[in-house]
Design a protein around this motif. Structure first.
Motif, short mmCIF file in Angstrom:
data_model
loop_
_atom_site.label_atom_id
_atom_site.label_comp_id
_atom_site.label_asym_id
_atom_site.label_seq_id
_atom_site.Cartn_x
_atom_site.Cartn_y
_atom_site.Cartn_z
N THR A 50 -6.26 24.74 -23.80
CA THR A 50 -6.74 25.79 -24.70
C THR A 50 -6.01 25.68 -26.04
O THR A 50 -4.94 25.07 -26.13
CB THR A 50 -6.49 27.19 -24.12
N GLU A 51 -6.60 26.27 -27.05
CA GLU A 51 -5.95 26.26 -28.37
C GLU A 51 -4.60 26.95 -28.31
O GLU A 51 -3.60 26.46 -28.89
CB GLU A 51 -6.84 26.95 -29.41
N ALA A 52 -4.53 28.09 -27.65
CA ALA A 52 -3.30 28.89 -27.64
C ALA A 52 -2.16 28.14 -26.95
O ALA A 52 -1.04 28.07 -27.47
CB ALA A 52 -3.56 30.22 -26.94
N ASP A 53 -2.44 27.56 -25.77
CA ASP A 53 -1.39 26.83 -25.06
C ASP A 53 -0.97 25.58 -25.82
O ASP A 53 0.21 25.20 -25.84
CB ASP A 53 -1.87 26.47 -23.66
N HIS A 54 -1.95 24.92 -26.44
CA HIS A 54 -1.62 23.73 -27.22
C HIS A 54 -0.70 24.07 -28.38
O HIS A 54 0.23 23.32 -28.70
CB HIS A 54 -2.90 23.07 -27.74
N ASN A 55 -0.94 25.19 -29.04
CA ASN A 55 -0.09 25.59 -30.17
C ASN A 55 1.35 25.78 -29.73
O ASN A 55 2.29 25.46 -30.47
CB ASN A 55 -0.62 26.89 -30.79
N ARG A 56 1.54 26.29 -28.51
CA ARG A 56 2.90 26.53 -28.02
C ARG A 56 3.55 25.26 -27.46
O ARG A 56 4.73 25.03 -27.67
CB ARG A 56 2.85 27.62 -26.93
N HIS A 57 2.74 24.44 -26.75
CA HIS A 57 3.32 23.29 -26.05
C HIS A 57 2.40 22.07 -26.18
O HIS A 57 1.78 21.65 -25.18
CB HIS A 57 3.54 23.62 -24.57
N PRO A 58 2.29 21.47 -27.37
CA PRO A 58 1.41 20.30 -27.51
C PRO A 58 1.80 19.14 -26.60
O PRO A 58 0.94 18.35 -26.19
CB PRO A 58 1.55 19.92 -28.98
N ALA A 59 3.07 19.02 -26.26
CA ALA A 59 3.51 17.92 -25.40
C ALA A 59 2.87 18.00 -24.02
O ALA A 59 2.69 16.98 -23.34
CB ALA A 59 5.03 17.92 -25.26
N LYS A 60 2.50 19.20 -23.60
CA LYS A 60 1.85 19.35 -22.30
C LYS A 60 0.43 18.79 -22.31
O LYS A 60 -0.07 18.34 -21.28
CB LYS A 60 1.87 20.81 -21.86
N VAL A 61 -0.23 18.82 -23.47
CA VAL A 61 -1.55 18.20 -23.60
C VAL A 61 -1.40 16.68 -23.48
O VAL A 61 -2.19 16.01 -22.81
CB VAL A 61 -2.22 18.58 -24.92
N THR A 62 -0.37 16.15 -24.14
CA THR A 62 -0.10 14.71 -24.02
C THR A 62 0.11 14.33 -22.56
O THR A 62 -0.41 13.31 -22.10
CB THR A 62 1.16 14.35 -24.83
N ALA A 63 0.82 15.16 -21.82
CA ALA A 63 1.07 14.88 -20.41
C ALA A 63 -0.23 14.87 -19.60
O ALA A 63 -0.40 14.06 -18.68
CB ALA A 63 2.04 15.91 -19.83
N VAL A 64 -1.18 15.76 -19.96
CA VAL A 64 -2.48 15.78 -19.28
C VAL A 64 -3.22 14.47 -19.51
O VAL A 64 -3.74 13.86 -18.57
CB VAL A 64 -3.34 16.97 -19.76
N VAL A 65 -3.24 14.02 -20.76
CA VAL A 65 -3.94 12.77 -21.09
C VAL A 65 -3.28 11.60 -20.37
O VAL A 65 -3.96 10.73 -19.80
CB VAL A 65 -3.95 12.53 -22.61
N GLU A 66 -1.97 11.55 -20.38
CA GLU A 66 -1.26 10.47 -19.70
C GLU A 66 -1.59 10.45 -18.21
O GLU A 66 -1.78 9.37 -17.62
CB GLU A 66 0.25 10.62 -19.90
N LYS A 67 -1.68 11.61 -17.60
CA LYS A 67 -2.02 11.68 -16.18
C LYS A 67 -3.44 11.19 -15.95
O LYS A 67 -3.70 10.44 -14.99
CB LYS A 67 -1.86 13.11 -15.68
N LEU A 68 -4.37 11.58 -16.82
CA LEU A 68 -5.76 11.17 -16.64
C LEU A 68 -5.90 9.65 -16.74
O LEU A 68 -6.74 9.05 -16.07
CB LEU A 68 -6.65 11.85 -17.67
#
Length: 321
Positions: free
Chosen positions: A232-250
Motif C-alpha cells: 500500500t502507499e501508506a506502508d511503503h511511505n513508512r518502510h520502502p525496504a519492505k517492498v524491496t523485500a517482497v520483490v526479492e522474495k517473488l
C-alpha cells in the motif's frame, strides 16, 4: 524450397502499419536439441509460424495465444517476446509480433483449414523450409536466446492498479477509494490480457483500487490472491525496504506471478528489479514518473536456468476509452 510466389516484400521503417498480427514460435527440446514447430498452409503452399490478424478489440498477446490454439491446438503461455517483422501487403504494411512459447510434449492438432500439416524440426531445417525470409528474424532471436540459456523463463507481471476515482472527489478513507468507470473497464481488459501469461498467484496491495483491478482475472481463473499490506502507499511511505523485500522474495519463485500496486510504490519495485538484469536492459525500465499508466502492465521474464535473473522485458498499455 521457398515458394517464390508468396515472398514477403520488406517495407521502409516509416511506413504506416495497416494490419497488425501476432503469433508464436512454439519450441521444445528433444535429446537436448532445440526444435521449433512449423506449419504448412495449403492456401499459400508455404511453411511459416502460427500467426494471424487481430480481432476487433483484441490485444497482440491475446491474438498470439488464440491463433496458436486455433491453428495447431496448443494452449500456450507466452514466453519472451521475439523480433516483430514488417512486410508489404495489398493494403499497405503488415506488422507481426512474435513470442516464444514452450510446448513440451503437448499434442499438436492442425485445424485442417488454415493448416494442413505441421513439422517439428531443428532450427537449421526451419531455415531451409521457411517460405518468407522475414520469418527468419524471430527464429534467430529464439535460437540466440536458447544458446544463451535465456529461453526457458517464467513471467513476473507488475501491474499498476486501474484508474481510480479522483482523490479530490473522495472524502472517506484513502484505502477505500474505488475504481472509476474507466478503471472498471480496464480491469475487465486486464482479465483477458493476463490470460496470455496466466499468473497463478497475485500479490496485491490491500487497498480497494488494487483489489478491484485484479478481481476479474482472479475470479475468472481461480488464481490465488495474497493481500500484502506492505504494497500500500501508506506502508511503503513508512518502510520502502519492505517492498524491496517482497520483490526479492517473488523473484525466487519459478511460476507466473503478478504484483499489483500504486504509482508511488513503483520506483521501489523497479529499483529492485533493476538489480536483477543486465545494465543495458535497465535502460528499458520505465523510470520516468508515472512509470506505468493506470492499468498498464510491465512483464519481467525471469530465467529458469539462472534463478532471479531477468532476461527480457515488455510493457502493455491499458484499455483507453
Amino acid at each position: 524450397m521457398r515458394n517464390k510466389e508468396h515472398l514477403d516484400e520488406p517495407v521502409d521503417e516509416g511506413t504506416a502499419v495497416s494490419i497488425y498480427a501476432a503469433g508464436a514460435l512454439c519450441w521444445r527440446t528433444k535429446k537436448k536439441k532445440l526444435e521449433v514447430l512449423l506449419i504448412h498452409r495449403q492456401r499459400y503452399d508455404d511453411w511459416s509460424w502460427p500467426k494471424g490478424k487481430l480481432d476487433k478489440g483484441e490485444t497482440l498477446p491475446e491474438c498470439a495465444v488464440r491463433e496458436v490454439s486455433e491453428e495447431v491446438g496448443l494452449p500456450i503461455t507466452l514466453g519472451i517476446p521475439l523480433s516483430s517483422i514488417r512486410y508489404a501487403v495489398k493494403s499497405g504494411c503488415k506488422e507481426v509480433h512474435y513470442w516464444a512459447a514452450a510446448a513440451g510434449d503437448m499434442p499438436v492438432l492442425p485445424d485442417g483449414k488454415e493448416v494442413n500439416e505441421v513439422l517439428w524440426c531443428s532450427p537449421s531445417k526451419a531455415r531451409e523450409l521457411l517460405s518468407n525470409p522475414s520469418d527468419l528474424e524471430p527464429l534467430e532471436a529464439l535460437v540466440s536466446a536458447y544458446d544463451r540459456s535465456r529461453l526457458g523463463t517464467w513471467p513476473l507481471l507488475i501491474i499498476r492498479h486501474a484508474k481510480a476515482k479522483p482523490r479530490s472527489a473522495w472524502t472517506r478513507a484513502e484505502g477505500e477509494r474505488p475504481l472509476a468507470a474507466t478503471g472498471m473497464r480496464q480491469a475487465l481488459y486486464l482479465q483477458r490480457l493476463l490470460m496470455a501469461w496466466h499468473p497463478n498467484r497475485i500479490y496485491t496491495s490491500g487497498w480497494m483500487r488494487c483489489i478491484s483491478t485484479i478481481s476479474p482475472y482472479a475470479q475468472h481463473t481461480k488464481a490465488k490472491v495474497k493481500v500484502v499490506q506492505r504494497l500500500t502507499e501508506a506502508d511503503h511511505n513508512r518502510h520502502p525496504a519492505k517492498v524491496t523485500a517482497v520483490v526479492e522474495k517473488l523473484l525466487t519463485r519459478s511460476s507466473a506471478t503478478g504484483l499489483c500496486t500504486h504509482r508511488p510504490v513503483l520506483p521501489t519495485v523497479l529499483k529492485a528489479l533493476a538489480t536483477h538484469m543486465p545494465a543495458e536492459m535497465r535502460k528499458s525500465l520505465p523510470i520516468q514518473d508515472p512509470h506505468l499508466s493506470p492499468g498498464e502492465v510491465l512483464i519481467a521474464h525471469v530465467s529458469l536456468d539462472e534463478p532471479g535473473t531477468i532476461v527480457a522485458l515488455e510493457q502493455h498499455k491499458p484499455y483507453d476509452d
